[in-house]
Structure formats: C-alpha cells, structure tokens
Enzyme design. Structure first.
Site, PDB file in Angstrom:
ATOM      1  N   CYS A  13      48.644  21.310  34.649  1.00  0.00           N
ATOM      2  CA  CYS A  13      47.264  20.971  35.002  1.00  0.00           C
ATOM      3  C   CYS A  13      46.729  19.767  34.243  1.00  0.00           C
ATOM      4  CB  CYS A  13      46.373  22.188  34.793  1.00  0.00           C
ATOM      5  SG  CYS A  13      46.597  23.435  36.089  1.00  0.00           S
ATOM      6  N   LYS A  16      45.908  16.921  36.710  1.00  0.00           N
ATOM      7  CA  LYS A  16      44.754  16.934  37.604  1.00  0.00           C
ATOM      8  C   LYS A  16      43.897  15.695  37.394  1.00  0.00           C
ATOM      9  CE  LYS A  16      42.371  20.656  38.460  1.00  0.00           C
ATOM     10  NZ  LYS A  16      41.623  21.934  38.354  1.00  0.00           N
ATOM     11  N   HIS A  45      32.370  24.524  43.956  1.00  0.00           N
ATOM     12  CA  HIS A  45      33.186  24.467  42.741  1.00  0.00           C
ATOM     13  C   HIS A  45      33.949  25.765  42.504  1.00  0.00           C
ATOM     14  CE1 HIS A  45      31.463  20.618  41.639  1.00  0.00           C
ATOM     15  NE2 HIS A  45      30.252  21.124  41.739  1.00  0.00           N
ATOM     16  N   ASP A  47      37.105  28.648  43.132  1.00  0.00           N
ATOM     17  CA  ASP A  47      38.543  28.527  42.939  1.00  0.00           C
ATOM     18  C   ASP A  47      39.322  28.524  44.246  1.00  0.00           C
ATOM     19  OD1 ASP A  47      38.663  28.773  39.913  1.00  0.00           O
ATOM     20  OD2 ASP A  47      37.501  30.539  40.446  1.00  0.00           O
ATOM     21  N   ASP A  87      44.246  31.702  41.659  1.00  0.00           N
ATOM     22  CA  ASP A  87      42.962  31.509  42.329  1.00  0.00           C
ATOM     23  C   ASP A  87      42.583  32.699  43.214  1.00  0.00           C
ATOM     24  OD1 ASP A  87      42.550  29.072  41.155  1.00  0.00           O
ATOM     25  OD2 ASP A  87      43.292  27.902  42.837  1.00  0.00           O
ATOM     26  N   GLY A 134      57.271  26.948  53.966  1.00  0.00           N
ATOM     27  CA  GLY A 134      56.822  25.869  53.110  1.00  0.00           C
ATOM     28  C   GLY A 134      57.112  24.509  53.705  1.00  0.00           C
ATOM     29  N   SER A 136      58.667  20.407  52.405  1.00  0.00           N
ATOM     30  CA  SER A 136      59.244  19.587  51.337  1.00  0.00           C
ATOM     31  C   SER A 136      59.312  18.131  51.785  1.00  0.00           C
ATOM     32  CB  SER A 136      60.654  20.076  50.983  1.00  0.00           C
ATOM     33  OG  SER A 136      61.515  19.954  52.097  1.00  0.00           O
TER      34      SER A 136
END
Length: 341
Positions: A13, A16, A45, A47, A87, A134, A136
């Site tokens: 993080c 970020k 704001h 999560d 989250d 997913g 990639s």
C-alpha cells in the site's frame, strides 16, 4: 546478458496515490444521477461499494492490487489477497467470490506467477470464498490483487463515518508494517520483526469482523495506505473529533527504531503532508508520529463501538490471538480534529 530479476522494489500500500492527489482526480469525475440502490459509492470515502438488491441483501464490491513488498512470491500472494479481502470485512460483509488481477513480465519464469496465485487462492479459500476467474496482462513489473464480491445485510453494514460522540475506537492489528518493509529492503530488519509484520499482513480481518458482529458497531474501516491517521480522518467526516491514547497504540516495536533511523517511506510523507493540518501531537516522539502516518499493507480494522462494550470486544479479540487495543475516543470537534497524546 539478461537483466537480473528484481521482484520486490517498493510495493504494498505504499504504492497508493497520495490522498490529496487522489481527491483532486475524483472531484473532477462526471456525476451521473444517483442510483438509489447504490448505498455506498466512491464519493463517501468508504472501503467498498454497496448495492442493494433486496430488503435484506446488498452486494459489496471492492478491488485492490499492488506491487510486491516482500521477496517471496507465495508470501506476496497471501498478503495481496488478504489486503483485498479486507474491504468486505470493513463493511460488515461476507466474502463470496474473487477474481485475480495480474500484471506479470511475460519473459519471467511462470512458476513465480504460480506461487503468487497459489498464495492468493489459499487466502480466498480461508475467507470462505470462491476464486472464480480473473484477468492478466504482460507488464514490465509484477502487480497482483483481487476484485472481490461479498454480501451484507444493508441494515447491518458498517459505514466508515457513522461513529458517535463517546464511541471507543478499537484497532485490531499492529502498526508499522510499512516501515518494516522499507527496512527489510535495505537489509536492516531483523528476521523476527519481519516475521511479525508478515504474520500481521497475512491475518484475515475475518476473525476480528466475526467478533464485531455480536456488538454495537457504529463505524468501521481498515487501515491501509493512508495510514492510521488518514483513515481515522475519513471516519470523522461528519465533523467529529478524536482523542488518541498513544500508550495503547499497538505497533511493531522494532519499527520505532527504524523510524528513528529515518528508514521511512515516501507514502508516509505524503500522508503527513495531507494530514498534519488535522492533527495535534502532544509530547509524541517523532518515531511514533511516523508510525501513525505509516501506510499499512493489509492493516487491521479500526472500529467505532459502544464504549460500554469496547473492553469485552478487545478481550475476545486478544483471546483469539489478535493485537487489538482500545486506542481512543470520538469526541466533539473543537479547534483540531485529532489529538494524539
């Protein structure tokens, strides 16, 4: 001669965008007419996004990915997944499905990618979710994370700004993992302290969230890239304030030493620049200021709870092996938003 593989440059993080820069971008996005079923969107704001589908059911959506902050691909996969899943728990929800998000250099050994995804898959399973697919792409650097879908009863979800005056603030994990990762990259971190940081980053917030469900929780967030103070500031969005008890802030002890040696992160300085107008430190050592600004990768939950239930909640969390502490109180705002003493 081929270039050597550098897996861990600067990640987690700490990668970020700073809160100030991000806010300037989000403010300029076009606004559509508000969908009444969108209970929580990016403008709050919070999560994760929450979309109501029936009286007792809402979908929780979130997405998180970042570059490695540790050298071991399998461990990185576990940390990235734990962080992305968090989250859902911060909203009071349950994990249902997850999708992999992968950026990986095509010329690298695919066994490295396999180890990253193995670590991530294990954490999705531990969360009780299903890895459903997913996407990639080939990239010059590694990045990995998840898009996660969960469910929550809209009557029982946790907004991040629903705290009330008098609420106790509970933090469920130790701070300082950003500083520890920075120290580890230059070979200054001890094996024991780094293992402590990795254990924290790979512990699902599921276990803290399961305990919170039995109590009166007014607000909740997870502490990640904006640091403890940045995420607390977002919780106080309705004009409240907070008094923080420095003596009860859980933190990795060795991180204090590294902060004193100025092994800091650029992200922490961005957090400080954005937040210092809202904070007053009273007899707080510089190193502890840095720990409070330190960007956390896969950090703990920060919950505002009924003050009469706080001690019991913390006792249950500590009995479950969590580093939870009561770290402060929500108060009426006066001349400054956050006082740390």
């Amino acid at each position: 001669m081929s270039e050597p593989i550098v897996f861990c440059k600067s990640g987690g993080c700490t990668a970020k965008l700073g809160p100030g820069a991000l806010n300037r971008v989000l403010e300029k996005l076009p606004k559509a007419d508000r969908d009444e079923k969108l209970l929580i969107g990016y403008d709050s704001h919070d999560d994760a996004a929450v979309y109501q589908v029936s009286e007792d059911l809402a979908i929780v959506q979130t997405l998180d990915f970042f570059p490695p902050m540790v050298e071991d691909p399998y461990t990185f996969g576990k940390i990235a997944a734990t962080n992305a899943l968090s989250d859902i728990y911060a909203m009071g929800g349950e994990v249902k499905t997850a999708l992999n998000i992968v950026c990986f250099p095509q010329e690298w050994d695919l066994n490295i990618l396999g180890e990253i995804m193995r670590g991530g898959a294990e954490k999705v399973i531990e969360a009780g979710g299903t890895l459903a697919g997913g996407h990639s792409i080939s990239d010059t650097d590694v990045k990995y994370g998840l898009s996660v879908m969960g469910v929550v009863n809209p009557k029982k979800m946790y907004p991040n700004d629903g705290g009330q005056i008098g609420d106790s603030l509970i933090l469920t994990k130790k701070l300082g993992v950003g500083i520890m990762a920075a120290a580890n990259r230059v070979g200054a971190a001890s094996k024991e302290a780094m293992e402590e940081a990795i254990t924290s980053m790979t512990t699902l917030n599921k276990y803290a969230a399961e305990i919170l469900k039995d109590y009166e929780v007014h607000a909740c967030t997870d502490v990640t890239g904006f640091g403890f103070l940045g995420h607390l500031h977002e919780m106080l969005g309705k004009g409240y304030a907070a008094q923080i008890d420095l003596a009860h802030i859980p933190h990795i002890a060795e991180a204090v030493h590294h902060a004193d040696e100025f092994l800091l992160t650029a992200a922490a300085q961005r957090n400080r620049n954005h937040m210092e107008q809202y904070v007053r430190f009273e007899d707080v050592p510089f190193a502890m200021e840095e720990i409070l600004y330190d960007p956390q990768t896969s950090g703990g939950l920060l919950a505002a709870v009924d003050k009469n239930q706080a001690k019991e909640i913390v006792q249950k969390m500590q009995s479950a092996g969590l580093a939870a502490q009561i770290v402060g109180t929500i108060t009426q705002k006066e001349d400054i938003e956050i006082i740390v003493k």
